[in-house]
Design a protein around this motif. Sequence first.
Motif, PDB file in Angstrom:
ATOM      1  N   UNK A  28     -87.208 -10.268 -13.643  1.00  0.00           N
ATOM      2  CA  UNK A  28     -88.211 -11.123 -13.238  1.00  0.00           C
ATOM      3  C   UNK A  28     -88.844 -10.701 -12.166  1.00  0.00           C
ATOM      4  N   UNK A  29     -90.312 -11.171 -11.955  1.00  0.00           N
ATOM      5  CA  UNK A  29     -90.710 -10.484 -10.633  1.00  0.00           C
ATOM      6  C   UNK A  29     -90.375 -11.347  -9.572  1.00  0.00           C
ATOM      7  N   UNK A  30     -90.058 -12.729  -9.652  1.00  0.00           N
ATOM      8  CA  UNK A  30     -89.678 -13.356  -8.420  1.00  0.00           C
ATOM      9  C   UNK A  30     -88.054 -12.953  -8.142  1.00  0.00           C
ATOM     10  N   UNK A  31     -87.540 -12.552  -9.117  1.00  0.00           N
ATOM     11  CA  UNK A  31     -85.908 -12.069  -8.489  1.00  0.00           C
ATOM     12  C   UNK A  31     -86.272 -10.758  -7.802  1.00  0.00           C
ATOM     13  N   UNK A  32     -87.212  -9.774  -8.142  1.00  0.00           N
ATOM     14  CA  UNK A  32     -87.547  -8.727  -7.553  1.00  0.00           C
ATOM     15  C   UNK A  32     -87.957  -8.876  -6.191  1.00  0.00           C
ATOM     16  N   UNK A  33     -88.891 -10.099  -5.725  1.00  0.00           N
ATOM     17  CA  UNK A  33     -89.438 -10.455  -4.656  1.00  0.00           C
ATOM     18  C   UNK A  33     -88.096 -10.802  -3.892  1.00  0.00           C
ATOM     19  N   UNK A  34     -87.230 -11.488  -4.449  1.00  0.00           N
ATOM     20  CA  UNK A  34     -86.263 -11.939  -3.494  1.00  0.00           C
ATOM     21  C   UNK A  34     -85.260 -10.906  -2.887  1.00  0.00           C
ATOM     22  N   UNK A  35     -85.386  -9.651  -3.450  1.00  0.00           N
ATOM     23  CA  UNK A  35     -84.497  -8.478  -3.043  1.00  0.00           C
ATOM     24  C   UNK A  35     -85.500  -7.770  -2.023  1.00  0.00           C
ATOM     25  N   UNK A  36     -86.621  -7.391  -2.677  1.00  0.00           N
ATOM     26  CA  UNK A  36     -87.558  -6.561  -1.964  1.00  0.00           C
ATOM     27  C   UNK A  36     -88.729  -6.996  -1.097  1.00  0.00           C
ATOM     28  N   UNK A  37     -88.984  -8.081  -1.292  1.00  0.00           N
ATOM     29  CA  UNK A  37     -90.163  -8.798  -0.908  1.00  0.00           C
ATOM     30  C   UNK A  37     -91.427  -8.069  -1.458  1.00  0.00           C
ATOM     31  N   UNK A  38     -92.506  -8.240  -0.944  1.00  0.00           N
ATOM     32  CA  UNK A  38     -93.888  -7.634  -1.572  1.00  0.00           C
ATOM     33  C   UNK A  38     -94.460  -8.437  -2.479  1.00  0.00           C
ATOM     34  N   UNK A  39     -95.246  -7.992  -3.203  1.00  0.00           N
ATOM     35  CA  UNK A  39     -96.304  -8.784  -4.241  1.00  0.00           C
ATOM     36  C   UNK A  39     -95.755  -8.672  -5.785  1.00  0.00           C
ATOM     37  N   UNK A  40     -96.372  -9.961  -6.225  1.00  0.00           N
ATOM     38  CA  UNK A  40     -96.152 -10.061  -7.833  1.00  0.00           C
ATOM     39  C   UNK A  40     -97.676 -10.447  -8.154  1.00  0.00           C
ATOM     40  N   UNK A  41     -98.106  -9.798  -9.336  1.00  0.00           N
ATOM     41  CA  UNK A  41     -99.278 -10.158 -10.033  1.00  0.00           C
ATOM     42  C   UNK A  41     -99.267 -10.944 -11.298  1.00  0.00           C
ATOM     43  N   UNK A  42     -99.633 -12.043 -11.108  1.00  0.00           N
ATOM     44  CA  UNK A  42     -99.740 -13.166 -12.243  1.00  0.00           C
ATOM     45  C   UNK A  42    -100.792 -14.158 -12.183  1.00  0.00           C
ATOM     46  N   UNK A  43    -101.183 -14.409 -13.434  1.00  0.00           N
ATOM     47  CA  UNK A  43    -102.387 -15.196 -13.575  1.00  0.00           C
ATOM     48  C   UNK A  43    -102.383 -16.711 -13.088  1.00  0.00           C
ATOM     49  N   UNK A  44    -100.985 -17.118 -13.026  1.00  0.00           N
ATOM     50  CA  UNK A  44    -100.865 -18.418 -12.521  1.00  0.00           C
ATOM     51  C   UNK A  44    -100.346 -18.639 -11.251  1.00  0.00           C
ATOM     52  N   UNK A  45    -100.511 -17.530 -10.300  1.00  0.00           N
ATOM     53  CA  UNK A  45    -100.083 -17.721  -8.776  1.00  0.00           C
ATOM     54  C   UNK A  45    -100.953 -18.572  -8.235  1.00  0.00           C
ATOM     55  N   UNK A  46    -102.395 -18.529  -8.156  1.00  0.00           N
ATOM     56  CA  UNK A  46    -103.117 -19.181  -7.346  1.00  0.00           C
ATOM     57  C   UNK A  46    -102.921 -20.694  -7.551  1.00  0.00           C
ATOM     58  N   UNK A  47    -103.059 -21.121  -9.048  1.00  0.00           N
ATOM     59  CA  UNK A  47    -103.129 -22.372  -9.437  1.00  0.00           C
ATOM     60  C   UNK A  47    -101.963 -23.089  -8.834  1.00  0.00           C
ATOM     61  N   UNK A  48    -100.705 -22.445  -9.177  1.00  0.00           N
ATOM     62  CA  UNK A  48     -99.656 -23.178  -8.865  1.00  0.00           C
ATOM     63  C   UNK A  48     -99.116 -23.229  -7.422  1.00  0.00           C
ATOM     64  N   UNK A  49     -99.651 -22.178  -6.678  1.00  0.00           N
ATOM     65  CA  UNK A  49     -99.226 -22.442  -5.087  1.00  0.00           C
ATOM     66  C   UNK A  49    -100.296 -23.078  -4.303  1.00  0.00           C
ATOM     67  N   UNK A  50    -101.523 -23.110  -4.780  1.00  0.00           N
ATOM     68  CA  UNK A  50    -102.438 -24.197  -4.440  1.00  0.00           C
ATOM     69  C   UNK A  50    -101.801 -25.378  -4.477  1.00  0.00           C
ATOM     70  N   UNK A  51    -101.296 -25.785  -5.536  1.00  0.00           N
ATOM     71  CA  UNK A  51    -100.649 -27.179  -5.907  1.00  0.00           C
ATOM     72  C   UNK A  51     -99.419 -27.419  -4.898  1.00  0.00           C
TER      73      UNK A  51
END
Length: 293
Positions: free
Chosen positions: A47-70
């Motif tokens: 998964x993208x979040x697993x990759x970020x837990x190892x390498x950091x960086x960015x993920x592109x996902x349509x739900x990012x803004x709505x979920x993280x704003x909440x």
Amino acid sequence: MVVWRFEAIGTRWEIDSSAELPADARAAVTATIDRFDREWSRFRADSLVTRLSVDGGSLTAADAGAMLDAYRELSEATAGAVNPLVGESLNALGYDADYTLVPREPRAAPTDWMQRLDWSTDRATLSAPALIDVGALGKGRLVDRVMEVLEPVSGDLVVDGGGDLRVRGAAVRVGLEHPYDATKAIGVVTLRDAALCASAVNRRAWGDGLHHVLDARTGVPVRTWAATWAIARDAMSADAVATALFFDGGPELAASWGIEWVRMATDGRVERSPGCPAELFIATDRTRPAPPK
């Protein structure tokens, strides 16, 4: 109603529709769930979040803004008790990708998560590796996504993702399961064109008092509240408030979002919002007043 049951994202789904869903609609549902899982599941090595837990960086996902704003509003309302970087805190208690369920020392989540994590409508960027967990509202968001892809399907519809559900059309009566006895309900609520999400300490529980609802500030499971239910127009908002209600500030956030709710304490006391439409079979200790405007 025609019922379609299947397993996905580690839970049981049920979609009830007035008529059999066409093959293309089912394929769209399956693709939507799989995409969300590949992006946001900390239980998948790819998964993208697993990759970020190892390498950091960015993920592109349509739900990012709505979920993280909440999440930002959840975190502010609960004085930091809710935090999307709580993944390593859950791992520390044994609720990890391998389901070891062997606890280690509790681990608090980073308190500066809004400095570490930057996001836009469809992108999230970590300044350093960290494990994102969207469990506070992610399943509700996915229920909303599934309802969206089924919008072209006519008739009544119920999307139930492991107990987080959204109803379109005809009214549906739903029981509020007692957190200490799954054969009983503490009440019922009638939903029409609305969502109901619940959270309880008896779900995803293991060991001695260990469960999935953690205070991010300490990495320790909550002890005061046993179960929460929230009713909203959309499932993500209901899911978010159901999480917030385990902490101080949750009722105030619900009032500001216009969401009705019920919660039960570990000592059996029950609270409800002033306008909650649920029919309860158990006496409420007190009704939580809305904050002054």
